[in-house]
Write a protein that holds these residues in place. Structure first.
Motif, mmCIF file in Angstrom:
data_model
loop_
_atom_site.group_PDB
_atom_site.id
_atom_site.type_symbol
_atom_site.label_atom_id
_atom_site.label_comp_id
_atom_site.label_asym_id
_atom_site.label_seq_id
_atom_site.Cartn_x
_atom_site.Cartn_y
_atom_site.Cartn_z
ATOM 1 N N ASP A 1 -37.820 37.071 -43.080
ATOM 2 C CA ASP A 1 -39.155 36.870 -42.510
ATOM 3 C C ASP A 1 -39.102 36.641 -41.001
ATOM 4 O O ASP A 1 -40.118 36.299 -40.384
ATOM 5 C CB ASP A 1 -39.860 35.694 -43.201
ATOM 6 C CG ASP A 1 -39.068 34.384 -43.066
ATOM 7 O OD1 ASP A 1 -38.078 34.353 -42.305
ATOM 8 O OD2 ASP A 1 -39.454 33.402 -43.720
ATOM 9 N N GLY A 2 -37.909 36.814 -40.404
ATOM 10 C CA GLY A 2 -37.773 36.665 -38.958
ATOM 11 C C GLY A 2 -37.460 35.269 -38.497
ATOM 12 O O GLY A 2 -37.237 35.041 -37.310
ATOM 13 N N ARG A 3 -37.432 34.305 -39.408
ATOM 14 C CA ARG A 3 -37.164 32.918 -39.027
ATOM 15 C C ARG A 3 -35.684 32.746 -38.700
ATOM 16 O O ARG A 3 -34.816 33.142 -39.480
ATOM 17 C CB ARG A 3 -37.559 31.988 -40.162
ATOM 18 C CG ARG A 3 -37.411 30.513 -39.828
ATOM 19 C CD ARG A 3 -37.750 29.642 -41.013
ATOM 20 N NE ARG A 3 -39.068 29.956 -41.518
ATOM 21 C CZ ARG A 3 -39.340 30.132 -42.803
ATOM 22 N NH1 ARG A 3 -38.403 30.050 -43.686
ATOM 23 N NH2 ARG A 3 -40.568 30.410 -43.184
ATOM 24 N N PRO A 4 -35.343 32.139 -37.567
ATOM 25 C CA PRO A 4 -33.935 31.921 -37.225
ATOM 26 C C PRO A 4 -33.364 30.706 -37.942
ATOM 27 O O PRO A 4 -34.047 29.696 -38.124
ATOM 28 C CB PRO A 4 -33.970 31.708 -35.708
ATOM 29 C CG PRO A 4 -35.333 31.147 -35.442
ATOM 30 C CD PRO A 4 -36.254 31.730 -36.476
ATOM 31 N N VAL A 5 -32.110 30.813 -38.365
ATOM 32 C CA VAL A 5 -31.386 29.681 -38.928
ATOM 33 C C VAL A 5 -29.972 29.706 -38.361
ATOM 34 O O VAL A 5 -29.505 30.727 -37.851
ATOM 35 C CB VAL A 5 -31.321 29.726 -40.477
ATOM 36 C CG1 VAL A 5 -32.704 29.695 -41.089
ATOM 37 C CG2 VAL A 5 -30.542 30.939 -40.954
ATOM 38 N N ILE A 6 -29.302 28.576 -38.430
ATOM 39 C CA ILE A 6 -27.901 28.497 -38.039
ATOM 40 C C ILE A 6 -27.065 28.464 -39.306
ATOM 41 O O ILE A 6 -27.244 27.597 -40.164
ATOM 42 C CB ILE A 6 -27.632 27.258 -37.174
ATOM 43 C CG1 ILE A 6 -28.369 27.389 -35.849
ATOM 44 C CG2 ILE A 6 -26.133 27.085 -36.928
ATOM 45 C CD1 ILE A 6 -28.298 26.153 -34.974
ATOM 46 N N GLU B 1 -25.076 17.303 -42.180
ATOM 47 C CA GLU B 1 -26.210 17.512 -41.282
ATOM 48 C C GLU B 1 -27.057 18.716 -41.681
ATOM 49 O O GLU B 1 -28.124 18.941 -41.106
ATOM 50 C CB GLU B 1 -25.705 17.712 -39.848
ATOM 51 C CG GLU B 1 -25.099 16.468 -39.217
ATOM 52 C CD GLU B 1 -26.160 15.490 -38.753
ATOM 53 O OE1 GLU B 1 -27.262 15.936 -38.386
ATOM 54 O OE2 GLU B 1 -25.884 14.277 -38.772
ATOM 55 N N ALA B 2 -26.587 19.508 -42.632
ATOM 56 C CA ALA B 2 -27.264 20.757 -42.968
ATOM 57 C C ALA B 2 -28.606 20.512 -43.651
ATOM 58 O O ALA B 2 -28.775 19.553 -44.409
ATOM 59 C CB ALA B 2 -26.375 21.610 -43.872
ATOM 60 N N ASP B 3 -29.563 21.398 -43.367
ATOM 61 C CA ASP B 3 -30.859 21.349 -44.043
ATOM 62 C C ASP B 3 -30.765 21.945 -45.438
ATOM 63 O O ASP B 3 -31.535 21.595 -46.332
ATOM 64 C CB ASP B 3 -31.898 22.124 -43.228
ATOM 65 C CG ASP B 3 -32.101 21.524 -41.851
ATOM 66 O OD1 ASP B 3 -32.869 20.550 -41.743
ATOM 67 O OD2 ASP B 3 -31.478 22.003 -40.887
ATOM 68 N N VAL C 1 -30.236 24.399 -40.418
ATOM 69 C CA VAL C 1 -28.810 24.675 -40.569
ATOM 70 C C VAL C 1 -28.523 24.926 -42.042
ATOM 71 O O VAL C 1 -28.885 24.119 -42.901
ATOM 72 C CB VAL C 1 -27.956 23.503 -40.049
ATOM 73 C CG1 VAL C 1 -26.469 23.756 -40.312
ATOM 74 C CG2 VAL C 1 -28.196 23.276 -38.566
ATOM 75 N N VAL C 2 -27.893 26.068 -42.330
ATOM 76 C CA VAL C 2 -27.520 26.434 -43.693
ATOM 77 C C VAL C 2 -25.997 26.442 -43.759
ATOM 78 O O VAL C 2 -25.344 27.242 -43.085
ATOM 79 C CB VAL C 2 -28.077 27.819 -44.077
ATOM 80 C CG1 VAL C 2 -27.653 28.180 -45.500
ATOM 81 C CG2 VAL C 2 -29.599 27.834 -43.951
#
Length: 433
Positions: A248-253, A281-283, A204-205
């Motif tokens: 790079d194709g990686r999914p994030v919220i 809660e965000a990464d 999560v961003v």
């Protein structure tokens, strides 16, 4: 006392007190921000000025001479509202209304009016109503002209009965209790929504920053969404989330949040805690700053202060990226200076323009680098017929090498620690997860 019922177009006088405690902020920037707050709800500003106060007056904030001058202005311009860009005590507000003979609201009341107008979701409306009632409760003494009247006792017993102010306060308290219960249900629902995300888990961003720093414009640029974004204070109030893919194709919220502001009312910080939990809660947190704003440093300090109240450390935090926005409004020398400053941070920042797209590749690369920082690289051989396992690796990790051989598919993948643990134990979630 809140703003007039039809606040849009109300003829308004804006007063911005400047005290030695405001030394870190430029008076011109404070005035410009206060004007922006007033215009956010359509007030017609007929007069605005900054008043230097070396010694604020406990009863009226400003001196008698200045009050007489402003009262004459109110009468001459037929003004309907006076906005003081300061936190007025109930007593100060009541005395100013008496002396100026016009409705008065302070900075807290003004921000609450803006939030009340902008809230769209049920959660947002509940949060704003709660904050407004908590604010009103302390000001009942000014809000009624009949408070000294007492209702008669019941039946033959007589007696003074219950004061009107006590009835009003009790009704407000009962409504506050109900609102808190409703918001607790919202918090539990939000927690249920988080659980599937943790199970996936996509990073999560969260975007945070001072109001009007350009968070929603950046959110739209990164996600391709169409979130309301204008040159307007508090253009975004209700949180918005989108699933996006990095380069790079990686999914994030991606999560857009309400903008912060100097002296954000404590009632709002408390009421919006359920929403702000998305930040905790965000990464990864993107602190979006208005690089063209003269008060950028002071604004950043205000944002850092609110993050600290949420339990988020700012100094030397590898999970926070400083994003200087609005590079398109800067000259070449200013850009070069900010790029050097960003590069010199313990964890590099990025200079961008969310409007033109300048610097977006650098930002995307920094986001990917920070997210990958904690990833675990594993190498394994997967049966070529196990399509589910291969699909899971591609959807949850970054496949950095692959070789199809007779004995299976040799892969090297970067995974989050949680997913690396799942893979090692052979406990892959179902495909739907």
């Amino acid at each position: 006392m809140s703003a007039p019922e039809n606040a849009v177009g109300a003829r308004t006088m804006l007063i911005v007190p400047w005290t030695p405690a405001d030394a870190t902020r430029e008076s011109e920037a404070m005035l410009a921000e206060a004007v922006g707050l007033c215009r956010a709800i359509g007030l017609d500003i007929r007069h605005s000025e900054t008043i230097r106060l070396d010694r604020p007056r406990p009863a009226t904030l400003i001196g008698v001479g200045k009050i007489e001058e402003l009262a004459a202005l109110v009468q001459a311009e037929d003004l309907e509202l006076a906005v003081f860009d300061a936190a007025l005590s109930p007593t100060q507000q009541r005395n100013l209304e008496r002396d100026l003979k016009v409705k008065v609201i302070d900075r807290t009341g003004l921000i609450l009016e803006i939030f009340g107008e902008r809230a769209r979701t049920r959660e947002g409306r509940l949060q704003v109503e709660l904050a407004h009632l908590q604010y009103q409760r302390s000001r009942l003494v000014r809000s009624w002209t009949h408070l000294e009247r007492q209702r008669g006792g019941a039946g033959f017993m007589g007696g003074p009965g219950e004061r009107q102010i006590e009835i009003d306060r009790r009704l407000i308290d009962e409504r506050i209790v109900r609102l808190k219960q409703d918001l607790e249900k919202v918090r539990r629902t939000r927690e249920l929504h988080r659980k599937p995300r943790r199970a996936v888990p996509y990073p999560v961003v969260a975007l945070v920053g001072y109001t009007n720093a350009g968070k929603s414009t950046l959110f739209n640029r990164l996600s391709g969404a169409d979130v309301f974004a204008r040159d307007l204070l508090f253009a975004t109030l209700d949180p918005t989330m989108r699933s996006v893919q990095l380069a790079d194709g990686r999914p994030v919220i991606l999560s857009d949040t309400v903008g912060f502001v100097a002296d954000l009312p404590t009632q709002l910080v408390a009421a919006f805690r359920a929403t702000l939990e998305e930040v905790t809660e965000a990464d990864l947190i993107l602190h979006v700053r208005d690089a063209a704003q003269p008060d950028s440093e002071a604004q950043a300090a205000d944002v850092h202060g609110i993050l600290k109240t949420l339990g988020i450390e700012v100094a030397d935090n590898p999970n926070l990226i400083e994003v200087w926005n609005k590079a398109d409004l800067l000259g070449p020398d200013e850009r070069a200076h900010l790029r050097a400053e960003a590069a010199a941070l313990p964890h590099p920042g990025v200079l961008i323009s969310a409007v033109t797209g300048e610097g977006m590749e650098d930002l995307a690369a920094e986001i990917a680098r920070r997210i990958a920082r904690d990833r675990v690289e594993i190498s394994d051989v997967v049966d070529a017929t196990d399509g589910r396992a291969l699909a899971w690796l591609y959807s949850h990790g970054e496949v950095v090498a692959r070789e199809d051989a007779d004995d299976g598919v040799h892969v090297t993948v970067r995974l989050s620690p949680a997913d690396a643990g799942r893979w090692a134990k052979g406990r892959l979630p179902r495909a739907a997860e």
